[in-house]
Motif scaffolding. Sequence first.
Motif, PDB file in Angstrom:
ATOM      1  N   PHE A 138      12.607   1.305   2.759  1.00  0.00           N
ATOM      2  CA  PHE A 138      12.224   0.438   1.637  1.00  0.00           C
ATOM      3  C   PHE A 138      13.426   0.135   0.732  1.00  0.00           C
ATOM      4  N   ASN A 188       0.537  -5.185   8.434  1.00  0.00           N
ATOM      5  CA  ASN A 188       1.894  -5.703   8.183  1.00  0.00           C
ATOM      6  C   ASN A 188       2.494  -5.020   6.950  1.00  0.00           C
ATOM      7  N   LYS A 189       3.706  -5.436   6.595  1.00  0.00           N
ATOM      8  CA  LYS A 189       4.394  -4.811   5.456  1.00  0.00           C
ATOM      9  C   LYS A 189       4.517  -5.779   4.281  1.00  0.00           C
ATOM     10  N   GLN A 190       3.667  -6.796   4.290  1.00  0.00           N
ATOM     11  CA  GLN A 190       3.723  -7.760   3.189  1.00  0.00           C
ATOM     12  C   GLN A 190       3.131  -7.146   1.920  1.00  0.00           C
ATOM     13  N   MET A 202       7.608  -6.738 -12.174  1.00  0.00           N
ATOM     14  CA  MET A 202       7.389  -7.607 -13.352  1.00  0.00           C
ATOM     15  C   MET A 202       8.611  -7.629 -14.283  1.00  0.00           C
ATOM     16  N   SER A 224       4.919  -2.530  -9.117  1.00  0.00           N
ATOM     17  CA  SER A 224       4.377  -3.510 -10.068  1.00  0.00           C
ATOM     18  C   SER A 224       5.254  -3.642 -11.311  1.00  0.00           C
ATOM     19  N   CYS A 270       3.558   4.771   0.384  1.00  0.00           N
ATOM     20  CA  CYS A 270       3.242   3.641   1.279  1.00  0.00           C
ATOM     21  C   CYS A 270       4.442   2.764   1.640  1.00  0.00           C
ATOM     22  N   PRO A 329       0.971  -6.145  -0.921  1.00  0.00           N
ATOM     23  CA  PRO A 329      -0.480  -6.321  -1.065  1.00  0.00           C
ATOM     24  C   PRO A 329      -0.849  -7.140  -2.297  1.00  0.00           C
ATOM     25  N   TRP A 359       9.247 -14.171  -0.829  1.00  0.00           N
ATOM     26  CA  TRP A 359       9.530 -13.089  -1.778  1.00  0.00           C
ATOM     27  C   TRP A 359       8.675 -11.856  -1.497  1.00  0.00           C
ATOM     28  N   LEU A 418      10.561 -10.283 -12.364  1.00  0.00           N
ATOM     29  CA  LEU A 418       9.888 -11.571 -12.137  1.00  0.00           C
ATOM     30  C   LEU A 418       9.741 -12.414 -13.408  1.00  0.00           C
ATOM     31  N   HIS A 447      -0.320   4.659   6.696  1.00  0.00           N
ATOM     32  CA  HIS A 447       0.014   3.361   6.098  1.00  0.00           C
ATOM     33  C   HIS A 447      -1.242   2.519   5.875  1.00  0.00           C
ATOM     34  N   LYS A 492      -2.628   1.486   2.235  1.00  0.00           N
ATOM     35  CA  LYS A 492      -2.599   0.061   1.904  1.00  0.00           C
ATOM     36  C   LYS A 492      -4.016  -0.450   1.658  1.00  0.00           C
ATOM     37  N   ALA A 500       2.940   2.550  -6.782  1.00  0.00           N
ATOM     38  CA  ALA A 500       2.562   1.133  -6.735  1.00  0.00           C
ATOM     39  C   ALA A 500       2.536   0.526  -8.142  1.00  0.00           C
ATOM     40  N   LYS A 530       9.802  -0.121  10.124  1.00  0.00           N
ATOM     41  CA  LYS A 530      10.046  -0.162   8.680  1.00  0.00           C
ATOM     42  C   LYS A 530       9.960   1.237   8.062  1.00  0.00           C
TER      43      LYS A 530
END
Length: 490
Positions: free
Chosen positions: A101, A436-438, A294, A290, A118, A440, A423, A297, A128, A132, A285, A97
Amino acid sequence: MATPRASNASATDGLDLLAKEVPGSYGIPFISPIRDRLGFYYDGQDKFFQSRVDKYNSTVVRLNAPPGPFMASNPRVIALLDAKSFPVLFDVDKVAKRDLFTGTYMPSTALTGGFRVCAYLDPSEPKHALIKQLLLTLLATRKDAVLPAFRSEFGSLFDSIEEELDSGAGKSSDFNKLNDGTAFEFLGEAFFGVRPSATTLGSTGPSRSTRWLFLQLCPLMTLGLPKILEELLLHTFPLPPLIARWDYKALYKYINEAAASSGVLDTAEKLGISREEACHNLLFATVFNSYGGMKVLLPGIMGCLAKAGEDLHKRLAKEIRAEVAAAGGKVTVAAVERMELTRSVVYEALRLDPPVKYQYGHAKRDLIIESHDGAYQVRSGEMLFGYQPFATRDPKVFDQADQFVPDRFVGEEGQKLLEYVVWSNGPETVSPTVANKQCPAKDLVVLVGRLLVVDFFIRYDSFTAEVGTQLLGAQVNITSLAKASTGASS
Ligand code: HEM
């Protein structure tokens, strides 16, 4: 409800002999990538991908991903367009990865203080895990600040909508515009305990952030300008980072001071990250992940609610007010947890229209990737490109896959489907880790989505809105609000 039939794609032994070449073609160098990108931008993305699925009778196909020349040196990808093949992108043993991104192009690091932040790091890079961890620690430490910050900021947003509708100045209130300012304030308060508007940044945060985000994301956007202008200005060469230099400096100053005063930079140093690198990461981030998230979202959720109509509104109001009443008239995280329909509605919005639609990964070795209908050979180094809406609207997993079904995730059967809500760059049933790359903020994001629904239906019985599309998501203009007839209060 359709029985889930997908399982994580894998390089399964024994399939080697059956595995086929991935169908599709990259066409003529330079010309075909440009033709493909025009199809992607101007025919509509769903149509673009569906036409390939239909042409090759396969949900795993070769195509050129946007933006192509000259922005990306290599646009050739293998597109994963179903719920079964898509999850290979979450398996960091199989995919790298690093630096993808945003996809086949990477914005200049001049936009992030010279650092690869990150989101661009592969978990095999030691930085990383450190960064993270910093973000996971920040989110854990500030957990209790989220609910009060959200309620106070979004309470003001609802006041503003009412004022705009009452003023008669126009027939509607632009939710997206109000959400931009509100989300920015909320994030500053929730993460660092410092409202941006109370600092020298004033009210300029959202507009500065939008300019900085635009430089990074414009290769994936259309603005409705004449095609030739958009192609030359947005999709062919990167815009100079200098354009957002002063905006970035102002945002950096805010994050630096806020993160220093709240002790986050001390935590970073203890973890072995320099204050400067930590600050650029915190900025990214907060503002890209974020605020950018938002921006898409929350209008997305409001758009789904508006289209669903009054019956759903009534049911949500009933559930929310009953749970708040049972919690002694207070909105608490525990009360929100008990609201099953509210939770389902948020997951359904995230499923139907995931805010981040594209995921990428380079095959770390030769792989065999399975779709519902076949197994395909992928060679080491090839770029995999998942178009998430086709994974989360896969009719082989979800009944009425293209419809907003509010109760979809209610009850035991509904819970089983959460594996296919991805998502956050991972299944909803899995948690983000340093390995992992999920995302946070997986749990925070779902909580914020629910808080929006909760606070809205404590205050209103129903509403109407015009729902359109803009840049990367829904545009919602609220046209009427019906104030709550029965109390719940909080
Ligand atoms: C990663 C979505 C909010 C921080 C991701 C990824 C997705 C995502 C899809 C994976 C990208 C990829 O590698 O392909 C979202 C959405 C959000 C949101 C839709 C809001 C609506 C946040 C927030 C934070 C955050 C509030 C604050 C800390 C990150 C970071 C990564 C990430 C740091 C990179 C993770 C890693 O490198 O392991 N997010 N996110 N995101 N997100 Fe979020």
